[in-house]
Design an enzyme around this catalytic site. Sequence first.
Site, short mmCIF file in Angstrom:
data_model
loop_
_atom_site.label_atom_id
_atom_site.label_comp_id
_atom_site.label_asym_id
_atom_site.label_seq_id
_atom_site.Cartn_x
_atom_site.Cartn_y
_atom_site.Cartn_z
N GLN A 223 -2.86 -1.82 7.43
CA GLN A 223 -3.15 -3.22 7.31
C GLN A 223 -4.06 -3.68 6.21
OE1 GLN A 223 -4.60 -2.56 11.36
NE2 GLN A 223 -2.83 -3.94 11.92
N HIS B 292 4.26 1.14 6.60
CA HIS B 292 4.52 1.33 5.16
C HIS B 292 6.04 1.61 4.96
CE1 HIS B 292 0.02 2.67 4.80
NE2 HIS B 292 0.33 1.32 4.83
N LYS C 195 0.84 -1.20 0.05
CA LYS C 195 0.00 0.09 0.09
C LYS C 195 0.94 1.10 -0.04
CE LYS C 195 -2.01 -1.18 3.94
NZ LYS C 195 -1.20 -2.60 4.00
#
Length: 422
Positions: A218, A41, A16
Site C-alpha cells: 500500500q 503487487h 512498488k
Amino acid sequence: MAGVVVVGSQWGDEGKGKVTDYLAQQADLVVRYSGGNNAGHTIKFNGQKFALRLIPSGIFTTGEVVLGNGMVINPKALLEEMKYLNDAGIKTDKMHISDRAHVTLPYHIEIDELEEEMRGAASIGTTKKGIGPTYVDKYDRIGIRVGEFINEPLFKKRLEETLAFKKKQYPGLQCTAEEIFEEYKEYAKVIKPMVCDTGIFLDEAFQAKKKILFEGAQGTMLDIDYGTYPYVTSSNPGANGVPSGASIGPLYLTDVVGVIKAYTTRVGSGAFPTEIEGELGDYIRNAGNEFGTVTKRPRRIGWFDAVVVNQSRRMASLTGCSLMLLDVLSGLDTIKICTAYMLDGKEIHGLPSTIEELERVEPVYVELPGWKEDITNVTSFEELPVNAQNYIKKIEELIHCPVIMFSVGPDRTQTIVLKEVF
C-alpha cells in the site's frame, strides 16, 4: 550489511512491485512487514504477469522471503497464492512465516462486510478481506497468532473462545468454530514447516552481512497514524512500520526508497485534493492502466502532489525516490504539480489532521510544459526530452529528495537507475 526499504509514498499502487522486483535481484532475501491480502503487487517475470497479494516479490529471484509479524495472514489465501506460483513453475520452499503474525479467519471477513454495510454512506471502501477486523482483534488482545494456529489443540481452544466472544459482538455471524476448525487445521499442517521466529532469523541474516530488502504494501497516505484518517488501512505501511512489523531495530536500515508515480492515484473514498475528473482523468487512467490489482476497481486520478510526498518523506526518512509511469504523461500540452494547499485563506505545506479540513483545501499549482515524444525506449536521463528532464528536476526540488530511478514502461528493462542502493 544493508537493509533497504521500499515504500509506496502516495496512496498505494505506485509500482512498488516493479521496484522491489528490480532490487530483489540484488538482495539475499525479501521481507514483507505489514498488511494482508488486501494489497497487491503486479510483477512481470519471464514474459508473464503475476499478481501477488501476500508473498513478497523476492519469490521470483532468490526465493528466500519472509512474512513478518506485522502482517495479517489469511492461510487459505496464502496456500492459493502458493499453488498459483507453483503451477507456473515458481518454487515457494524458501518461505519463512513469523510465528507472531496474526491469522485472518472467515469471521473476520464476515465482520468486515457487516461493518461496511452498517456504515452505509460513511463506508470506508475496504476490500472486505477481513484485514481491519484482524488488526482490531490483535489490539483487543483476542487475536489468534500463527504460533497458536499451527498447534492444533490450542488453535481449536482459542478459536472456540474467540468466535463465541465475537458472536456476542456480532449476533449475525453465520460461521461456526467447528466448520472453520475442520477446514483450517488442514491449512495449518501445510504452513507449519515454514513457521519460525523471523526476528531471530533476520538478526542472524544481518550478522552474516546479508543484503535484505523490506517490501512495503500500500502507501504511506494509508498509514493508520499519518495517512488520511479514517480512509486508511489498519497498519503502518511505511518505513516506520519496519521495526515493529519485522522485529528488527531501525539501525539495521540503511536506505529507504520511496516509490512515487509521475501523477497521483488513490482507490476508494476519501479526500483527494489534486483529483482530475472528466476526459483528462479518463485518458490518464486508461494510458496508465489504473485499475486495482486485487479488486479491478478504477483508480481515481490526480496531478502529482508534492505536499503528500513531502509528508511521506518526513515520516519514512526517504533517502531516494523511484519515479514511475513517466511515459503515461507523454502527449500532454501542460502538466501540473501541486506545491501547497490553501486552507481558510492560509497557505499550508502539510496535510491537515482532520478529513473535514483536508476536504476543504485548494491545491496550489505550478504548471510545466509537457512533451510529445515517445520516451518508452530511452535508457538514460539524458535521452529524455528536455521538458521531461525539467519535470523530474522540479519534483526533486519540491520534495527535497533525489530521484534515483525512473520508469518509462512496464518491463524491467524500462527502469533507468541513476543511483544503486545495494
